[in-house]
Write a protein that holds these residues in place. Structure first.
Motif, PDB file in Angstrom:
ATOM      1  N   PHE A 427       0.697  -1.172   0.065  1.00 21.01           N
ATOM      2  CA  PHE A 427       0.190   0.055   0.059  1.00 21.01           C
ATOM      3  C   PHE A 427       0.949   1.377   0.110  1.00 21.01           C
ATOM      4  N   GLN A 428       0.168   2.295  -0.208  1.00 19.95           N
ATOM      5  CA  GLN A 428       0.719   3.438  -0.033  1.00 19.95           C
ATOM      6  C   GLN A 428       0.290   4.326   1.127  1.00 19.95           C
ATOM      7  N   VAL A 429       0.893   5.455   1.682  1.00 24.20           N
ATOM      8  CA  VAL A 429       0.562   5.957   2.978  1.00 24.20           C
ATOM      9  C   VAL A 429       0.059   7.372   2.660  1.00 24.20           C
ATOM     10  N   LEU A 430      -1.494   7.671   2.911  1.00 24.94           N
ATOM     11  CA  LEU A 430      -1.709   8.864   2.704  1.00 24.94           C
ATOM     12  C   LEU A 430      -1.363  10.243   3.595  1.00 24.94           C
ATOM     13  N   SER A 431      -1.772   9.672   4.872  1.00 26.00           N
ATOM     14  CA  SER A 431      -1.631  10.801   5.960  1.00 26.00           C
ATOM     15  C   SER A 431      -1.516  10.243   7.225  1.00 26.00           C
TER      16      SER A 431
END
Ligand code: C2O
Ligand code: CU
Ligand code: CU
Length: 492
Positions: A427-431
């Protein structure tokens, strides 16, 4: 209600009813709320040479069994490993290959192997339902279709993962690809793989026996081992090194730094290279996370000793101590022609607008999980996700193959530290809101494990694979995981 106040009140109630077992745990909790922390680390002499697990690139065969190892001076310690000694071999494979692995369980109890970070079919992922009985074997066939990166493997039998990992079952799984190859990053002697693990050792033997208090904070040990060696040293040349670090501890978080605060460059995270190197002086690494860094020993004089250490940090029940992990001894002059690339890879951000669903995962530790009922969540199942304790057969979340979703891990009421991990995806981290309030360098890349400190809320985005099946997601504080802080999700 604040934890300390809650503990006091419910302990008073317990004493009235003379509920002795609960009284005992109340006393443990009082100690904790009065400031007990991770166990104090005993720094060693840094006089044992660092060793490295053997590297295998073909004929993959793994054998989980009990072995003897020399962890502390002159003492024979019983450990578990996948070949001789503690830990397991480093498997190195190329993207695009399909890897057959034979696995033999020669432990006296059930186990299995989970390939942490690999994007593989559910039936070979090591779901806790897929158990290999004592004396049995299993043949894996792993299709490797993902970015080069520092992945790893470890057992995943529900309720037994922490002990088996603690006893020594873990290893690296390295994927190479042509993109990474083309960068000519430091390799050979200039590439080091380090797994950092803390151990509690009593009378020369590994001791895994968490109390209720330690199930809450995580089980920590006073001895820090690197690749199974306590307080090691390693000789380096006046060159740049690529160092890939895995936090293979059950619960301890390290705030990785060099003792002289030298800047090091983060070049990769759980799921491979970042787009650009990011210079930092320290980096928090939670259990299960990996970081790939460049460390420059060029400016040091021959004879210089530099320590990899963990610095103090805030944001939960750990981090009160600075301690050294290992020593680098600059012992020779060599010329280094490597220049750090300004661009490493391309990471296409997943657009939040492409998400078809947002799910909130409320993660609760022991205190938040008690719901005000005396002893409500004490015993097993003190740690929950959306108020649920793990059930092997229940499907908790259903997602559509190929869909993109945003998940939010919400620890905004919690005092504990939760490194949250999802199987089957990167996954990617948004905030991050609350707590540290921002993302760290390694969170600019692909991740499979995300550190959610006390009071934090972290949002991630991911696209689920096309292949269907049941995977788990859980806290990678392995005490929490074994306590039930894990759910099943099904890709349909
Ligand atoms: Cu490394 Cu399910 O975990
Ligand atoms: Cu995993
Ligand atoms: Cu946790």
């Amino acid at each position: 209600m604040k934890r300390r106040e809650f503990v006091k009140r419910s302990c008073a109630a317990a004493s009235v009813l003379s509920m002795l077992p609960i009284m005992q745990s109340c006393m443990d909790n009082m100690n904790m709320s009065m400031g007990s922390n991770a166990v104090t680390v005993k720094e060693g002499l840094f006089s044992s040479a660092l060793s490295f697990p053997s590297v295998i690139t073909s004929n993959f065969s793994m054998n989980a069994k009990g072995n003897a190892a020399g962890l502390l001076n002159n003492q024979t310690t019983r450990v578990l490993g996948y070949s001789g000694g503690i830990l397991g071999p480093t498997l190195k494979v190329d993207r695009g290959a399909t890897i057959p692995i034979t696995f033999q369980n020669n432990l006296s109890e059930e186990t299995n192997i989970h390939w942490h970070g690999l994007l593989i079919p559910a039936d070979v992922d090591g779901h806790p339902k897929n158990i290999v009985q004592s004396g049995s074997s299993f043949n894996f066939n792993l299709p490797i279709n993902q970015r080069a990166g520092t992945y790893w493997y470890h057992p995943h039998p529900h309720g037994k993962t922490a002990r088996q990992v603690f006893m020594g079952l873990a290893g690296f799984f390295i994927v190479n690809d042509s993109e990474e190859q083309a960068l000519n990053l430091p390799s050979g002697d200039q590439e080091l793989l380090l797994v950092i693990q803390d151990k509690r050792i009593e009378n020369g033997q590994l001791n895994y026996s968490p109390s209720m208090n330690e199930i809450m904070t995580g089980y920590t040990g006073e001895y820090i081992l690197v690749n199974g060696t306590y307080a090691p040293f390693h000789n380096v040349a006046t060159r740049q090194y690529r160092i890939r670090i895995l936090n293979g501890s059950t619960a301890r978080v390290y705030n990785i730094a060099l003792n002289d605060n030298q800047t090091f460059y983060v070049i990769g995270a759980d799921g491979g290279l970042l787009s650009q190197p990011a210079g930092v002086n320290s980096l928090l690494l939670g259990p299960g996370e990996r970081v790939d860094i460049l460390v420059d020993f060029k400016s040091y004089a021959v004879g210089k000793e530099v320590y990899l250490m963990s610095k103090t940090f805030s944001g939960g029940v750990q981090g009160q101590q600075d301690f050294k992990i290992m020593k680098f001894v600059v012992n020779r002059q060599e010329t280094d022609t490597f220049t750090k690339p300004s661009q490493l890879s391309v990471i296409q951000p997943i657009a939040p607008g492409s998400s078809s669903k947002t799910r909130t995962m409320k993660i609760k530790g022991m205190m938040e999980g008690m719901n005000g009922n005396m002893g409500g969540n004490m015993g097993s199942g003190m740690h929950t996700i959306n108020d649920k304790v793990y059930d092997l057969d229940r499907i908790d979340e259903t997602v559509i193959a190929g869909d993109t979703e945003i998940w939010e891990f919400d620890n905004s009421d919690g005092d504990e530290i939760h490194p949250m991990h999802i199987h089957g995806v990167q996954f990617q981290v948004l905030s991050r809101t609350g707590g540290r309030g921002s993302l760290v360098a390694s969170e600019m890349g692909w991740k499979d494990t995300i550190l959610v400190m006390s009071r934090e809320k972290v949002k991630i985005i991911m696209t689920f694979p096309q292949e269907k099946g049941v995977f788990v997601f859980h806290c990678h504080n392995l005490e929490h995981e074994d306590d039930g802080m894990m759910l099943n999700y099904k890709i349909v």
